[in-house]
Motif scaffolding. Sequence first.
Motif, PDB file in Angstrom:
ATOM      1  N   GLN A   3      42.426 -37.539 -49.541  1.00  0.00           N
ATOM      2  CA  GLN A   3      43.381 -37.308 -48.464  1.00  0.00           C
ATOM      3  C   GLN A   3      43.338 -38.447 -47.465  1.00  0.00           C
ATOM      4  O   GLN A   3      42.268 -39.000 -47.182  1.00  0.00           O
ATOM      5  CB  GLN A   3      43.080 -35.991 -47.751  1.00  0.00           C
ATOM      6  CG  GLN A   3      43.351 -34.756 -48.591  1.00  0.00           C
ATOM      7  CD  GLN A   3      43.204 -33.477 -47.783  1.00  0.00           C
ATOM      8  OE1 GLN A   3      42.379 -33.393 -46.882  1.00  0.00           O
ATOM      9  NE2 GLN A   3      44.006 -32.483 -48.113  1.00  0.00           N
ATOM     10  N   LEU A   4      44.513 -38.784 -46.935  1.00  0.00           N
ATOM     11  CA  LEU A   4      44.642 -39.775 -45.866  1.00  0.00           C
ATOM     12  C   LEU A   4      45.238 -39.063 -44.668  1.00  0.00           C
ATOM     13  O   LEU A   4      46.295 -38.415 -44.795  1.00  0.00           O
ATOM     14  CB  LEU A   4      45.569 -40.916 -46.274  1.00  0.00           C
ATOM     15  CG  LEU A   4      45.010 -42.079 -47.092  1.00  0.00           C
ATOM     16  CD1 LEU A   4      44.516 -41.608 -48.444  1.00  0.00           C
ATOM     17  CD2 LEU A   4      46.044 -43.172 -47.242  1.00  0.00           C
ATOM     18  N   VAL A   5      44.597 -39.175 -43.540  1.00  0.00           N
ATOM     19  CA  VAL A   5      45.102 -38.579 -42.315  1.00  0.00           C
ATOM     20  C   VAL A   5      45.330 -39.675 -41.289  1.00  0.00           C
ATOM     21  O   VAL A   5      44.391 -40.359 -40.880  1.00  0.00           O
ATOM     22  CB  VAL A   5      44.129 -37.524 -41.753  1.00  0.00           C
ATOM     23  CG1 VAL A   5      44.659 -36.952 -40.458  1.00  0.00           C
ATOM     24  CG2 VAL A   5      43.912 -36.416 -42.783  1.00  0.00           C
ATOM     25  N   GLU A   6      46.576 -39.830 -40.910  1.00  0.00           N
ATOM     26  CA  GLU A   6      46.953 -40.846 -39.935  1.00  0.00           C
ATOM     27  C   GLU A   6      47.109 -40.204 -38.566  1.00  0.00           C
ATOM     28  O   GLU A   6      47.527 -39.050 -38.451  1.00  0.00           O
ATOM     29  CB  GLU A   6      48.262 -41.506 -40.345  1.00  0.00           C
ATOM     30  CG  GLU A   6      48.191 -42.223 -41.679  1.00  0.00           C
ATOM     31  CD  GLU A   6      49.563 -42.409 -42.291  1.00  0.00           C
ATOM     32  OE1 GLU A   6      49.673 -43.187 -43.245  1.00  0.00           O
ATOM     33  OE2 GLU A   6      50.515 -41.768 -41.825  1.00  0.00           O
ATOM     34  N   ARG A  19      47.051 -47.473 -30.792  1.00  0.00           N
ATOM     35  CA  ARG A  19      46.065 -47.672 -31.842  1.00  0.00           C
ATOM     36  C   ARG A  19      46.240 -46.582 -32.883  1.00  0.00           C
ATOM     37  O   ARG A  19      46.109 -45.396 -32.581  1.00  0.00           O
ATOM     38  CB  ARG A  19      44.648 -47.617 -31.266  1.00  0.00           C
ATOM     39  CG  ARG A  19      43.562 -48.002 -32.270  1.00  0.00           C
ATOM     40  CD  ARG A  19      42.207 -47.634 -31.735  1.00  0.00           C
ATOM     41  NE  ARG A  19      41.121 -48.271 -32.464  1.00  0.00           N
ATOM     42  CZ  ARG A  19      39.892 -47.773 -32.536  1.00  0.00           C
ATOM     43  NH1 ARG A  19      39.604 -46.636 -31.920  1.00  0.00           N
ATOM     44  NH2 ARG A  19      38.954 -48.425 -33.194  1.00  0.00           N
ATOM     45  N   LEU A  20      46.546 -47.008 -34.094  1.00  0.00           N
ATOM     46  CA  LEU A  20      46.698 -46.082 -35.206  1.00  0.00           C
ATOM     47  C   LEU A  20      45.391 -45.989 -35.977  1.00  0.00           C
ATOM     48  O   LEU A  20      44.658 -46.976 -36.103  1.00  0.00           O
ATOM     49  CB  LEU A  20      47.810 -46.540 -36.146  1.00  0.00           C
ATOM     50  CG  LEU A  20      49.182 -46.800 -35.520  1.00  0.00           C
ATOM     51  CD1 LEU A  20      50.184 -47.184 -36.619  1.00  0.00           C
ATOM     52  CD2 LEU A  20      49.663 -45.612 -34.732  1.00  0.00           C
ATOM     53  N   SER A  21      45.122 -44.795 -36.500  1.00  0.00           N
ATOM     54  CA  SER A  21      43.939 -44.579 -37.323  1.00  0.00           C
ATOM     55  C   SER A  21      44.351 -43.982 -38.660  1.00  0.00           C
ATOM     56  O   SER A  21      45.314 -43.215 -38.739  1.00  0.00           O
ATOM     57  CB  SER A  21      42.964 -43.624 -36.639  1.00  0.00           C
ATOM     58  OG  SER A  21      42.504 -44.138 -35.423  1.00  0.00           O
ATOM     59  N   CYS A  22      43.598 -44.317 -39.687  1.00  0.00           N
ATOM     60  CA  CYS A  22      43.820 -43.770 -41.022  1.00  0.00           C
ATOM     61  C   CYS A  22      42.468 -43.398 -41.595  1.00  0.00           C
ATOM     62  O   CYS A  22      41.688 -44.277 -41.960  1.00  0.00           O
ATOM     63  CB  CYS A  22      44.528 -44.794 -41.901  1.00  0.00           C
ATOM     64  SG  CYS A  22      44.685 -44.300 -43.632  1.00  0.00           S
ATOM     65  N   ALA A  23      42.207 -42.109 -41.667  1.00  0.00           N
ATOM     66  CA  ALA A  23      40.922 -41.620 -42.156  1.00  0.00           C
ATOM     67  C   ALA A  23      41.065 -41.129 -43.587  1.00  0.00           C
ATOM     68  O   ALA A  23      41.973 -40.349 -43.890  1.00  0.00           O
ATOM     69  CB  ALA A  23      40.418 -40.497 -41.261  1.00  0.00           C
ATOM     70  N   VAL A  24      40.178 -41.601 -44.433  1.00  0.00           N
ATOM     71  CA  VAL A  24      40.218 -41.269 -45.855  1.00  0.00           C
ATOM     72  C   VAL A  24      39.062 -40.339 -46.193  1.00  0.00           C
ATOM     73  O   VAL A  24      37.925 -40.574 -45.777  1.00  0.00           O
ATOM     74  CB  VAL A  24      40.124 -42.544 -46.721  1.00  0.00           C
ATOM     75  CG1 VAL A  24      40.280 -42.198 -48.199  1.00  0.00           C
ATOM     76  CG2 VAL A  24      41.167 -43.559 -46.290  1.00  0.00           C
ATOM     77  N   SER A  25      39.354 -39.299 -46.952  1.00  0.00           N
ATOM     78  CA  SER A  25      38.303 -38.380 -47.377  1.00  0.00           C
ATOM     79  C   SER A  25      38.544 -37.983 -48.817  1.00  0.00           C
ATOM     80  O   SER A  25      39.652 -38.087 -49.334  1.00  0.00           O
ATOM     81  CB  SER A  25      38.285 -37.135 -46.488  1.00  0.00           C
ATOM     82  OG  SER A  25      39.517 -36.441 -46.576  1.00  0.00           O
ATOM     83  N   GLY A  26      37.475 -37.519 -49.472  1.00  0.00           N
ATOM     84  CA  GLY A  26      37.600 -37.076 -50.846  1.00  0.00           C
ATOM     85  C   GLY A  26      36.667 -37.812 -51.782  1.00  0.00           C
ATOM     86  O   GLY A  26      35.749 -38.499 -51.362  1.00  0.00           O
TER      87      GLY A  26
END
Length: 120
Positions: A3-6, A19-26
């Motif tokens: 999953q990517l959560v922006e 400031r944009l963030s993109c958190a990756v999980s999985g």
Amino acid sequence: QVQLVESGGGLVQTGGSLRLSCAVSGSIYSINTMAWYRQAPGKQRDLVASITNGGSTNFADSVKGRFAISRDNAKNTAYLQMNSLEPEDTADYYCKVDWRSSNGYTYSKWGQGTQVTVSS
């Protein structure tokens, strides 16, 4: 499942910053390139900035000197610092991540997008 959560989009005045963030999980063995794209209404989706796992960066000419991309490998998160924003930066911003799974295959995934609006 990966999953990517922006996050971090919003409305800002000309000259402002976001400031944009993109958190990756999985189930990820390693993350290769993390990138930000943007798509304005009626236009194609274009690369804004990218960063490799080694830290090499690439920027669109239109954002050079104003935007910075970084990543925190411990958090599997990429950031896009946007300064001196202009109305022309108004678009939906998408994170794209290339990763390798434990089986050795590489995959790509897009985030859901976050809207950035710059008012004049």
